[in-house]
Design a protein around this motif. Structure first.
Motif, short mmCIF file in Angstrom:
data_model
loop_
_atom_site.label_atom_id
_atom_site.label_comp_id
_atom_site.label_asym_id
_atom_site.label_seq_id
_atom_site.Cartn_x
_atom_site.Cartn_y
_atom_site.Cartn_z
N LEU A 197 22.65 38.71 37.97
CA LEU A 197 24.12 38.52 38.74
C LEU A 197 25.05 38.97 37.76
N VAL A 198 25.41 39.71 37.56
CA VAL A 198 27.04 40.28 37.00
C VAL A 198 28.40 40.83 38.18
N ARG A 199 29.28 39.34 37.21
CA ARG A 199 30.62 39.28 37.72
C ARG A 199 31.12 40.34 37.53
N LEU A 200 32.06 41.15 38.31
CA LEU A 200 33.16 41.96 37.91
C LEU A 200 34.72 41.55 38.19
N LYS A 201 35.42 41.11 36.84
CA LYS A 201 36.54 40.66 37.68
C LYS A 201 37.91 41.52 37.75
N VAL A 202 38.53 41.41 38.68
CA VAL A 202 39.61 43.11 39.19
C VAL A 202 40.94 41.52 39.03
N PRO A 203 41.71 41.08 38.19
CA PRO A 203 42.59 40.22 38.86
C PRO A 203 43.74 40.39 39.78
N ALA A 204 44.32 39.59 40.65
CA ALA A 204 45.36 39.67 41.37
C ALA A 204 45.55 41.04 41.84
N VAL A 205 44.60 41.39 42.74
CA VAL A 205 44.68 42.64 43.72
C VAL A 205 44.12 41.52 45.05
N GLY A 206 43.29 40.49 45.13
CA GLY A 206 43.37 40.29 46.74
C GLY A 206 42.25 40.74 47.29
N HIS A 207 42.10 40.89 48.69
CA HIS A 207 40.28 40.51 49.00
C HIS A 207 40.31 42.25 49.37
N ARG A 244 48.15 48.62 37.20
CA ARG A 244 49.29 48.31 36.48
C ARG A 244 50.62 49.80 37.22
N THR A 245 49.88 50.27 37.30
CA THR A 245 50.89 51.92 37.99
C THR A 245 51.04 51.76 39.45
N LEU A 246 50.25 50.43 39.95
CA LEU A 246 50.47 50.63 41.26
C LEU A 246 51.42 49.71 41.92
N ARG A 247 52.65 49.57 42.88
CA ARG A 247 53.58 49.06 42.86
C ARG A 247 53.03 47.81 43.58
N ARG A 248 52.75 48.24 44.43
CA ARG A 248 51.61 46.69 45.67
C ARG A 248 51.19 45.47 43.95
N TYR A 249 50.54 45.80 42.93
CA TYR A 249 50.03 45.19 42.03
C TYR A 249 50.75 44.22 41.54
N TRP A 250 52.16 44.45 41.70
CA TRP A 250 52.92 43.80 40.53
C TRP A 250 53.41 42.82 42.07
N GLN A 251 53.81 43.82 42.63
CA GLN A 251 54.22 42.82 44.07
C GLN A 251 53.46 41.65 44.95
N LEU A 252 51.73 41.83 44.57
CA LEU A 252 50.87 40.43 44.68
C LEU A 252 50.72 39.45 43.86
N LEU A 253 51.53 40.37 41.85
CA LEU A 253 51.43 39.41 41.09
C LEU A 253 52.38 38.34 40.59
N ALA A 273 56.50 44.53 34.45
CA ALA A 273 56.38 45.55 34.85
C ALA A 273 57.10 46.99 34.51
N ALA A 274 58.10 46.11 34.11
CA ALA A 274 59.59 47.28 33.52
C ALA A 274 58.56 48.47 33.01
N GLN A 275 57.84 48.13 32.15
CA GLN A 275 57.05 49.06 31.45
C GLN A 275 56.51 49.64 31.65
N TYR A 276 55.30 49.66 32.56
CA TYR A 276 55.01 50.66 34.24
C TYR A 276 55.31 51.01 34.92
N GLY A 277 57.29 51.34 34.49
CA GLY A 277 57.90 51.80 35.49
C GLY A 277 58.29 51.52 36.94
N PHE A 278 58.43 49.92 36.86
CA PHE A 278 58.64 49.76 38.37
C PHE A 278 59.79 48.49 37.86
N PRO A 279 61.18 48.51 37.62
CA PRO A 279 62.14 48.08 36.91
C PRO A 279 62.51 46.70 38.27
#
Length: 292
Positions: A197-207, A244-253, A273-279
């Protein structure tokens, strides 16, 4: 058109369907393919695409030159009906799976359970499972509070733990959000006695992992690389930073309890988030100026 001919007797280059009592199998036998991919769809596809849908990943995998056996559900039963296991056993006895140089399984969520649970049954070498459930049995997952329509009593025996289904594979990749508590607990059930088993983790994106990977432009490259045996862990994690370039990511985070309850963490998330253009303005993230 439905073709009831057994998959092992169909000519190379053919596309047909096999109807089982509880499942419909979309088959494609590539003319020159040496590898087979067995796919299992997540439950949402039945509601979204209805009865006329094609197998999960069919067009993409066809384009890569694979033969495909795409199992589709008629009900949300986690692929646990006896007719599917019997079908795989019949094909195994006929030597169908052994006729390929390599067999892989691929599925998401409910289909991710099946990709793991049936890996040995189809002589799989590689498994790719996106945010799977390992079990809904009370004995293994008494904390699982999702899927209230499931009768847990039916999970007391039989195919009730995906961890038992991929003991002979060369590699099993599971992609999930480690910050989503229930998904993380489900993946933890898979760890014991499964060194492949190899676990690949992508945090803060949900299901909804397939959608997230697709939005990052990472779904097809990741699937293709894993199936081809060319996967690079470092490249995957580098590319996964695109969330990090997706607005939805910051909303969930920022909505995560550990962040929402802490003014300090809220400020830190807003600053990044502001550094990625989402103030962060008035409790939400504004669109990048270029999109206004």
């Amino acid at each position: 058109m439905t073709n009831p001919a057994p998959a092992d007797t169909a000519p190379a280059g053919s596309r047909f369907f096999i109807n089982l009592p509880h499942y419909r199998i979309d088959m494609f036998l590539a003319a020159a393919a040496t590898d087979l991919v067995v796919t299992f769809e997540p439950m949402g596809r039945r509601k979204t695409f209805g009865e006329g849908r094609e197998g999960w990943g069919m067009r993409f995998l066809q384009g890569l030159g694979y033969s495909v056996m795409a199992v589709m559900i008629k009900d949300c039963d986690w692929y646990r009906q006896a007719d599917l296991a019997a079908f795989f056993a019949q094909m195994q006895a006929r030597g169908f799976f052994r006729s390929f140089a390599k067999v892989s399984t691929y599925g998401g969520s409910m289909g991710g359970f099946a990709a793991l649970a049936y890996a040995d049954a189809v002589s799989a070498d590689i498994v790719l499972s996106l945010n799977p459930q390992a079990s809904l049995a009370a004995a293994f997952a008494p904390w699982e509070s999702r899927f209230p329509f499931v009768d847990r009593k039916q999970w007391q025996d039989g195919l009730n733990n995906a961890a038992a289904g991929f003991k002979r594979v060369r590699q099993a990749y599971v992609i999930y959000d480690p910050w989503l508590a229930l998904d993380a607990k489900q993946v933890q059930l898979l760890v014991a006695d499964n060194p492949a088993l190899v676990r690949l983790k992508v945090p803060a994106v949900g299901h909804g992992m397939p959608k997230w990977l697709a939005e990052m432009g990472l779904l097809k490259p990741t699937v293709g690389a894993i199936l081809a045996g060319q996967f690079c862990l470092a490249d995957f994690y580098q590319q996964a930073r695109k969330r990090r370039t997706l607005r939805r990511y910051w909303q969930l985070l920022i909505a995560l309890p550990r962040v929402a309850k802490s003014p300090l963490f809220t400020e830190i998330v807003g600053r990044y988030a502001a550094q990625y253009g989402f103030p962060y303005r008035q409790g939400t993230f504004a669109l990048p100026d270029a999109a206004l």
